[in-house]
Design an enzyme around this catalytic site. Structure first.
Site, mmCIF file in Angstrom:
data_model
loop_
_atom_site.group_PDB
_atom_site.id
_atom_site.type_symbol
_atom_site.label_atom_id
_atom_site.label_comp_id
_atom_site.label_asym_id
_atom_site.label_seq_id
_atom_site.Cartn_x
_atom_site.Cartn_y
_atom_site.Cartn_z
ATOM 1 N N ASP A 24 -2.713 6.288 -1.287
ATOM 2 C CA ASP A 24 -2.132 7.535 -1.805
ATOM 3 C C ASP A 24 -1.896 8.528 -0.670
ATOM 4 O OD1 ASP A 24 -1.166 9.241 -3.717
ATOM 5 O OD2 ASP A 24 -3.135 9.984 -4.324
ATOM 6 N N HIS A 41 6.568 6.979 3.155
ATOM 7 C CA HIS A 41 6.383 5.619 2.642
ATOM 8 C C HIS A 41 6.597 4.589 3.745
ATOM 9 C CE1 HIS A 41 5.794 6.976 -1.393
ATOM 10 N NE2 HIS A 41 7.006 7.495 -1.502
ATOM 11 N N LEU A 135 -7.132 -14.525 5.527
ATOM 12 C CA LEU A 135 -7.198 -13.307 4.722
ATOM 13 C C LEU A 135 -6.277 -13.487 3.532
ATOM 14 C CD1 LEU A 135 -8.061 -10.272 4.348
ATOM 15 C CD2 LEU A 135 -5.939 -9.684 5.564
#
Length: 247
Positions: A24, A41, A135
């Site tokens: 956020d 973004h 991962l």
């Protein structure tokens, strides 16, 4: 000569095998600098790359990030289209590196509303990296915890109606098997950046016993060093899962 009782070894620190992050603050970061929200973004996508690279060294085996929620469609058309373009470019640019570094990438959420080209890119990188194990990177796009539960319950009802599942078998395990995250471990630690202290409909079922950390840092400023600090705090926490720790 006095005989001293042997001391019990200290228990090993708790590992955060699965870390989930609510990323956020991208738009706020850009607006604070007088820039368009999409600049934030794009910086946020760059930050994902750093955190992904650092995660294996911090003992993280599963990393789940919240990229776009079912509620984010309420944003302006310009911002939504810009975000979708950023997602597509991230997949295209990162595909070779993720494959080379042994990172598996997958997506959760309802894909049916996404652009067909983006859906193809998502499916392609999932197939390409499906055997990687260093991962597990999961990206939540058009994802909402309530929506996920409703879709899983609907599938369970359909299976009962079709005779594939008996009504008495419609238990927690049957529901979990129909969630987007089927086959994944629940998160140990959920982190939210930007100072907000809401869970925002993220992994509602899966995070029932997760530890939470809320940091004021905006996502584009969130570093691997801060992640390491948070994981250090997590290692010292007591997780009882409803039980009582023995003295």
């Amino acid at each position: 000569m006095a005989v001293t009782e042997p001391r019990e070894a200290d228990p090993p620190p708790r590992r955060a095998d699965h870390v989930a992050i609510i990323m956020d603050g991208n738009g706020r970061w850009a607006v604070d600098r007088g820039w368009p929200r999409l600049v934030g973004h794009r910086r946020g996508a760059e930050r994902v790359r750093e955190i992904v690279q650092a995660s294996p060294g911090l003992g993280i085996r599963w990393l789940t990030v919240y990229a776009f929620s079912t509620e984010n469609w309420k944003r302006s058309t310009e911002e939504v289209l810009g975000l979708m373009s950023i997602f597509a470019r991230y997949i295209e640019r990162e595909a070779d590196r993720l494959a080379k570094e042994g990172i598996r990438m997958r997506f959760i959420g309802d894909r049916t509303r996404l652009d067909p080209k983006l859906q193809r890119l998502m499916a392609g990188i999932e197939t390409r990296t499906q055997y990687n194990q260093r991962l597990n990177l999961t990206v939540a796009i058009n994802y909402g915890g309530r929506d996920e539960l409703a879709r899983a319950a609907r599938r369970m009802c359909q299976d009962v109606a079709a005779g594939h599942l008996r009504a008495e078998e419609a238990d927690e395990a049957a529901l979990v098997a129909r969630l987007d995250t089927a086959g994944m471990p629940d998160p140990d630690l959920v982190i939210r950046t930007s100072g907000e202290t809401r869970t925002s409909n993220f992994l509602s079922w899966q995070s029932a016993y997760a530890e939470y950390e809320f940091t004021p840092t905006l996502w584009p400023d969130f570093t691997a060093r801060e992640l390491e600090t948070i994981i250090g705090r997590f290692a010292a926490r007591e997780r009882r899962f409803g039980g009582v720790l023995r003295a």
